[in-house]
Design a protein around this motif. Sequence first.
Motif, mmCIF file in Angstrom:
data_model
loop_
_atom_site.group_PDB
_atom_site.id
_atom_site.type_symbol
_atom_site.label_atom_id
_atom_site.label_comp_id
_atom_site.label_asym_id
_atom_site.label_seq_id
_atom_site.Cartn_x
_atom_site.Cartn_y
_atom_site.Cartn_z
ATOM 1 N N PRO A 380 -19.309 -3.273 10.228
ATOM 2 C CA PRO A 380 -19.999 -3.556 8.951
ATOM 3 C C PRO A 380 -19.337 -2.871 7.753
ATOM 4 O O PRO A 380 -19.433 -3.340 6.624
ATOM 5 C CB PRO A 380 -21.406 -3.002 9.194
ATOM 6 C CG PRO A 380 -21.582 -3.060 10.678
ATOM 7 C CD PRO A 380 -20.230 -2.767 11.252
ATOM 8 N N GLU A 381 -18.660 -1.750 7.999
ATOM 9 C CA GLU A 381 -18.013 -1.032 6.906
ATOM 10 C C GLU A 381 -16.583 -1.514 6.652
ATOM 11 O O GLU A 381 -15.895 -1.022 5.761
ATOM 12 C CB GLU A 381 -17.976 0.473 7.219
ATOM 13 C CG GLU A 381 -19.343 1.156 7.224
ATOM 14 C CD GLU A 381 -20.137 0.842 8.468
ATOM 15 O OE1 GLU A 381 -19.505 0.524 9.521
ATOM 16 O OE2 GLU A 381 -21.382 0.879 8.414
ATOM 17 N N GLY A 382 -16.101 -2.439 7.483
ATOM 18 C CA GLY A 382 -14.753 -2.949 7.318
ATOM 19 C C GLY A 382 -13.946 -2.834 8.604
ATOM 20 O O GLY A 382 -14.429 -2.333 9.627
ATOM 21 N N ASP A 383 -12.728 -3.325 8.569
ATOM 22 C CA ASP A 383 -11.876 -3.313 9.749
ATOM 23 C C ASP A 383 -11.273 -1.927 9.969
ATOM 24 O O ASP A 383 -10.862 -1.248 9.016
ATOM 25 C CB ASP A 383 -10.741 -4.325 9.596
ATOM 26 C CG ASP A 383 -11.251 -5.756 9.524
ATOM 27 O OD1 ASP A 383 -12.416 -5.968 9.902
ATOM 28 O OD2 ASP A 383 -10.480 -6.635 9.105
ATOM 29 N N VAL A 384 -11.194 -1.545 11.275
ATOM 30 C CA VAL A 384 -10.579 -0.274 11.641
ATOM 31 C C VAL A 384 -9.641 -0.513 12.815
ATOM 32 O O VAL A 384 -9.745 -1.519 13.523
ATOM 33 C CB VAL A 384 -11.638 0.797 12.019
ATOM 34 C CG1 VAL A 384 -12.536 1.115 10.824
ATOM 35 C CG2 VAL A 384 -12.454 0.331 13.213
ATOM 36 N N ILE A 385 -8.746 0.421 13.052
ATOM 37 C CA ILE A 385 -7.836 0.359 14.198
ATOM 38 C C ILE A 385 -8.414 1.250 15.297
ATOM 39 O O ILE A 385 -8.763 2.407 15.055
ATOM 40 C CB ILE A 385 -6.422 0.831 13.832
ATOM 41 C CG1 ILE A 385 -5.831 -0.048 12.723
ATOM 42 C CG2 ILE A 385 -5.519 0.817 15.070
ATOM 43 C CD1 ILE A 385 -5.596 -1.469 13.132
ATOM 44 N N GLY A 386 -8.507 0.709 16.505
ATOM 45 C CA GLY A 386 -9.026 1.481 17.621
ATOM 46 C C GLY A 386 -8.298 1.139 18.905
ATOM 47 O O GLY A 386 -7.469 0.216 18.954
ATOM 48 N N ILE A 387 -8.593 1.888 19.959
ATOM 49 C CA ILE A 387 -7.995 1.644 21.281
ATOM 50 C C ILE A 387 -8.936 0.748 22.074
ATOM 51 O O ILE A 387 -10.119 1.057 22.236
ATOM 52 C CB ILE A 387 -7.756 2.961 22.032
ATOM 53 C CG1 ILE A 387 -6.832 3.876 21.234
ATOM 54 C CG2 ILE A 387 -7.174 2.685 23.417
ATOM 55 C CD1 ILE A 387 -5.463 3.298 20.989
ATOM 56 N N ARG A 388 -8.416 -0.365 22.579
ATOM 57 C CA ARG A 388 -9.216 -1.312 23.360
ATOM 58 C C ARG A 388 -8.484 -1.621 24.670
ATOM 59 O O ARG A 388 -7.257 -1.468 24.783
ATOM 60 C CB ARG A 388 -9.441 -2.626 22.595
ATOM 61 C CG ARG A 388 -10.003 -2.462 21.202
ATOM 62 C CD ARG A 388 -11.400 -1.897 21.224
ATOM 63 N NE ARG A 388 -12.376 -2.874 21.721
ATOM 64 C CZ ARG A 388 -13.671 -2.611 21.856
ATOM 65 N NH1 ARG A 388 -14.143 -1.398 21.572
ATOM 66 N NH2 ARG A 388 -14.502 -3.537 22.304
#
Length: 427
Positions: A380-388
């Motif tokens: 909801p706060e925007g796109d982020v980079i994470g480990i998937r």
Amino acid sequence: MARYELKLPSMGESVAEAVVTNWLKKVGDPIEAEEAIVEVATDKVDSEVPSEVSGIVSEILFKVDEVVKIGQVMAIIETQESADASAPPQQTAEILMQNISDIKETTLSPQIDFSGAERFYSPLVKNIAKQEGISFDELAHIKGTGLNNRVTKDDILAYIAHRTQPKATTVAPTPAPPATATSIDQRSYTKHGEERIEMSRMGKIIAEHMTLSKQTSAHVQSFTEVDVTRIWQWRNKVKKAFEANEGEKFTFTPIFMEAVAKALIDFPMMNISVEGTTIIKKKNINIGMATALPDGNLIVPVIKNADELNLRGMAKIVNDLAKRARANQLKPDEVKDGTYTVTNIGSFGNVFGTPIINQPQVGILAIGAIQKVPAVIETPEGDVIGIRYKMMLSHSYDHRVVNGALGGMFVQRVAQYLEKWDMNRTL
């Protein structure tokens, strides 16, 4: 009756012939009802053929490596009744005394429970082991010269003869040759500095089957990437309890099989076969599970009515079929009637591939290795980079009857079932 004709029984759907791989009896040998007499192999499974009667083997009509058609007579057995009736009185008495002796030996011999054996042993080898009091540990150390290093009658008899010698009571294990990715046996020779290796019998059958499939079906592929982070986390929560309760591991395979079964319900035109210009819609959803064997070959046991299984039942069937497939203990009925196939190439570390369709089916799904990767996550706060945790699904399908839309939507539906996994689900 005086003579019994032993015929090659039906070995499953679309199987018309088999190759003789090993005779467990020779002419003149006695045989009991339900005792295996010969080992045969098809392009689907290796199997033993038992005798339906007791008697004496009087003729063997096919040699090892010869091809036998379903219903052909393989051997002639003179029934025990006719053999005893024609024997002179003194010979009949000798037969009776021998039978009594055999009964005593069987009764007095230690009873060995083979239910937990991982290595395959024929009924004849088991009987000899029981009569001679040979333990599991001893059997495991006997070098087998039969199919897939099986212990044959000659192997165990040679061991017994060696066992009676005072200075040698055990036979040291001989390490098996390392498994390779090719279908080969040990028949090789050198020519002009090159090593030439003869393909194994199963390797030749697989090569013919795969070539026929490429010639028959118009292969085309669709690929999709799947985020399986939710499944990874959920499995970590339930796998220890499952192993404690069931005594076996809970892998990703039953989860994948369930998703495929659901997608086949949604897209029944993927659950078909083709005969000439006729499309045959299958009522049952029977998913083939490609399984790697120790020698590098593949076999495809079938999960029957996969759409009717809950996840726990699916897990137990997957584990059972995989274990018995690797031990060469599948029955002919367990490798037939498949309507769709799944192969887990991720178990070899592969990311994706282009599998060949298992005829007469029209689709096969290859599941790639699960990898941790950086990915864009929408919040909801925007796109982020994470480990998937992600993997690739590779769908090969027959473009004669499955167009790109259907083939692509099917694999995408499998991905949706996996990505929308219920984290609160119980097992």
